[in-house]
Design an enzyme around this catalytic site. Structure first.
Site, PDB file in Angstrom:
ATOM      1  N   THR A   1       6.832   7.543  -2.397  1.00 26.52           N
ATOM      2  CA  THR A   1       7.663   7.354  -4.003  1.00 26.52           C
ATOM      3  C   THR A   1       7.837   4.640  -3.700  1.00 26.52           C
ATOM      4  O   THR A   1       8.209   4.738  -4.931  1.00 26.52           O
ATOM      5  CB  THR A   1       9.003   6.753  -3.292  1.00 26.52           C
TER       6      THR A   1
ATOM      7  N   HIS B   1      12.619 -15.311  -9.961  1.00 26.55           N
ATOM      8  CA  HIS B   1      13.908 -15.312  -9.429  1.00 26.55           C
ATOM      9  C   HIS B   1      14.128 -14.601  -7.967  1.00 26.55           C
ATOM     10  O   HIS B   1      15.235 -15.683  -7.291  1.00 26.55           O
ATOM     11  CB  HIS B   1      15.510 -14.217  -9.958  1.00 26.55           C
TER      12      HIS B   1
ATOM     13  N   ASP C   1       0.578   4.516   3.313  1.00 27.74           N
ATOM     14  CA  ASP C   1       1.073   5.664   4.026  1.00 27.74           C
ATOM     15  C   ASP C   1      -0.444   6.251   3.245  1.00 27.74           C
ATOM     16  O   ASP C   1      -0.775   6.542   3.077  1.00 27.74           O
ATOM     17  CB  ASP C   1       2.567   6.236   4.693  1.00 27.74           C
TER      18      ASP C   1
ATOM     19  N   CYS D   1       3.008   3.874  -0.520  1.00 29.19           N
ATOM     20  CA  CYS D   1       3.549   5.084   0.084  1.00 29.19           C
ATOM     21  C   CYS D   1       4.255   5.996  -0.874  1.00 29.19           C
ATOM     22  O   CYS D   1       3.199   5.718  -2.387  1.00 29.19           O
ATOM     23  CB  CYS D   1       4.543   4.928   0.566  1.00 29.19           C
TER      24      CYS D   1
ATOM     25  N   HIS E   1      18.130 -19.874  -8.322  1.00 30.06           N
ATOM     26  CA  HIS E   1      17.865 -18.657  -7.510  1.00 30.06           C
ATOM     27  C   HIS E   1      17.996 -19.155  -6.477  1.00 30.06           C
ATOM     28  O   HIS E   1      17.240 -18.203  -5.293  1.00 30.06           O
ATOM     29  CB  HIS E   1      16.629 -18.518  -8.430  1.00 30.06           C
TER      30      HIS E   1
HETATM   31  C1  RB5 Z   1       5.024  11.438   2.629  1.00 29.15           C
HETATM   32  O1  RB5 Z   1       5.998  12.090   2.556  1.00 29.15           O
HETATM   33  C2  RB5 Z   1       6.373  10.140   1.699  1.00 29.15           C
HETATM   34  O2  RB5 Z   1       7.913  10.248   1.976  1.00 29.15           O
HETATM   35  C3  RB5 Z   1       6.108   8.350   1.892  1.00 29.15           C
HETATM   36  O3  RB5 Z   1       5.334   8.027   1.183  1.00 29.15           O
HETATM   37  C4  RB5 Z   1       7.189   7.913   1.303  1.00 29.15           C
HETATM   38  O4  RB5 Z   1       7.498   8.716  -0.294  1.00 29.15           O
HETATM   39  C5  RB5 Z   1       8.619   7.355   1.811  1.00 29.15           C
HETATM   40  O5  RB5 Z   1       9.404   6.447   1.079  1.00 29.15           O
END
Ligand code: RB5
Length: 152
Positions: free
Chosen positions: A67, A98, A8, A65, A134
């Site tokens: 996080t 694993h 994203d 993304c 596993h």
């Molecule tokens: C976008 O602002 C952010 O929420 C997305 O990139 C991600 O971190 C969501 O888990």
């Protein structure tokens, strides 16, 4: 290997940074977007990457993304996907050995590009251990998936 990749807006720049490195390792990259830093919704990019992996069109998938968490949650809704959120080299290696993870998720706002490139390299180059314990655990996860998947 054929590697499908998606991000994203929060992961766009890291996606652009890792693609040449994956290609330099000798893999084919299928870039499924996004194509700029305009705000988009991460499930819209997790789905096409995971569909390619689940169908066998791609050998592995990489999702980025902000996080890595949203991509991980979305990816693991899709039958056949074992997506691992990884921000360190130990986890990159062990999730292949694993969990036989077939999708790697990372957060651009969590890791710098240097460690991200090393994580991708380690994850792509580590084989599943094939160990019976596993395999048994992966079979049990597949059973959970089958039990709760109403509309494949
Ligand atoms: C976008 O602002 C952010 O929420 C997305 O990139 C991600 O971190 C969501 O888990």
């Amino acid at each position: 290997m054929k590697v499908a990749i998606g991000a994203d807006h929060g992961g766009y720049r890291l996606k652009e940074a890792v693609i040449p490195s994956i290609e330099a390792l000798g893999h084919e990259v299928v870039d499924l977007g996004c194509d700029c830093e305009d705000s988009v919704d991460y499930p819209d990019y997790a789905l096409p990457v995971c569909e390619k992996v689940a169908s066998g069109e791609a050998d592995r998938g990489i999702l980025i993304c902000g996080t890595g968490i949203g991509m991980t949650i979305a990816a693991n809704k899709i039958p056949g996907i074992r997506c691992a959120l990884v921000h360190d080299l130990f986890s990159a290696k062990v999730t292949r050995e694993h969990n036989d993870s077939n999708v790697l998720a990372m957060g651009e706002r969590v890791v710098g590009p240097g460690i991200a490139l090393e994580i991708v390299k380690t994850w792509l180059e580590t084989d599943f251990s094939e160990g019976a314990r596993h395999q048994n655990r992966i079979r049990k996860m597949k059973e959970l998936e089958d039990r709760y998947t109403l509309h494949p």
